[in-house]
Design a protein around this motif. Structure first.
Motif: not given
Length: 352
Positions: A220-229
């Motif tokens: 999982a990539e770090r995404i801002l805001p976090h969207f869970a894959g």
């Protein structure tokens, strides 16, 4: 990979195109529409200058999508692609959606009697049918042009849907949290996890449907805001790996909801048509889309989004739009395997 030969290539010649050649060409394009977990839940029949599109209930996700909403959205995307393919040939599609109440799986009938040259924007959209890929992860920091978002919203309205841009850090954080809640709830459902895993292909697989390991990141990539894959590999660490993951979170992109005023099968089909128009239009501008539909597979979370984030309209898809260098590889079944004559025999040309 299937190669869809464009007008002037495979269909060039001194003789007019036959109805069978047009049908094979149109279905060869339509199968490249996006579908939930790449289930490709459709089949087609052809009779003269008419194609019928059916939902394939055998490919419905009975755990995640028991009502068939996502299946019909997928078929709507295939319908838009079929219409666009006819326009690429200079034919004017005449479409009847859900024409027979006695056949709920008959999604649409599309015929072509009249001709008119395709517009430039139609040719640009069609050029992206085979190139477009669903993105799973974060995006580069380059922003999406506001003018493009305006065009996307107008396009969605043409197909009977609304593309709502979720503005403000608070609203975006709420949407991200709802997506994460939906993902966590679904991972705890063993039947759901088993169904999801059944549509994830291991490395080296020759399957022509489902989600190949080349279509999602191994971590999982770090995404801002976090969207869970979604965990397609079910903990097996399949997927694409990066040698040196970035320490800086990637952008979540522009957060959107695709909604409809109603929530009937016709609205689901319209949402699918709007989705494909949005995806192809975005692709012409180098913008990719990620689809985060986990909370919409949970009744209470979907209702929360409807009342709190979409002004009472029915959310059909959660989309994130952004720029990214895509390396994903997708797969499709050949058109010949899903195209039949009205009598039941196969009527397709495999573009392989």
């Amino acid at each position: 990979m299937d190669i869809l030969l464009l007008p002037g290539e495979s269909l060039a010649g001194p003789e007019p195109l036959t109805a069978e050649e047009i049908a094979a060409y149109v279905v060869g394009a339509a199968v490249w529409a996006p579908s939930v977990h790449n289930t490709q839940p459709w089949w087609f029949s052809a009779r003269g200058q008419e194609i019928s599109l059916y939902a394939d209930a055998g490919r419905q996700l009975m755990v995640a999508d028991p009502g068939g909403r996502e299946m019909m959205i997928s078929c709507g995307a295939a319908l838009f692609t079929a219409r666009l393919a006819l326009r690429s040939l200079g034919r004017i599609p005449e479409t009847c959606v859900l024409p027979d109440p006695g056949q709920p799986l008959l999604v649409a009938r599309v015929s072509w009697q009249r001709r008119a040259a395709a517009a430039e924007y139609e040719r640009r959209l069609f050029s992206q049918v085979l190139r477009r890929r669903t993105h799973r992860g974060g995006f580069d920091p380059l922003p999406v042009a506001p003018d493009l978002l305006t065009v996307l919203q107008a396009g969605a309205e043409r197909d009977g849907a609304m593309l709502r841009i979720i503005d403000g850090e608070g609203s975006r954080a709420v949407l991200a949290a709802v997506v994460e809640t939906g993902e966590r709830a679904l991972r705890l459902d063993s039947a759901y996890a088993q169904e999801l895993a059944s549509w994830a292909s291991p490395p080296g697989s020759s399957r022509r449907d489902g989600v190949p390991h080349t279509a999602y990141p191994a971590r999982a990539e770090r995404i801002l805001p976090h969207f869970a894959g979604r965990d397609f590999a079910h903990g097996r660490r399949w997927g694409v790996s990066w040698s040196s993951p970035s320490a800086v979170p990637r952008s979540a992109g522009v957060d959107c909801l695709l909604t409809t005023t109603g929530d009937r099968p016709v609205d689901w089909v319209n949402a699918g048509q709007a989705l494909q128009r949005v995806l192809l239009t975005s692709a012409t501008c180098g913008v990719a889309a990620a689809l985060d539909s986990q909370p919409l597979e949970h009744a209470r979370l979907r209702e929360f989004i409807r009342t709190q984030l979409s002004d009472g309209s029915y959310p059909q898809l959660v989309l994130r739009l952004g720029t990214v260098i895509q390396t994903a590889v997708s797969v499709r079944r050949p058109a010949a395997s899903v195209l039949f004559a009205s009598g039941g025999e196969h009527l397709g040309i495999s573009h392989e």
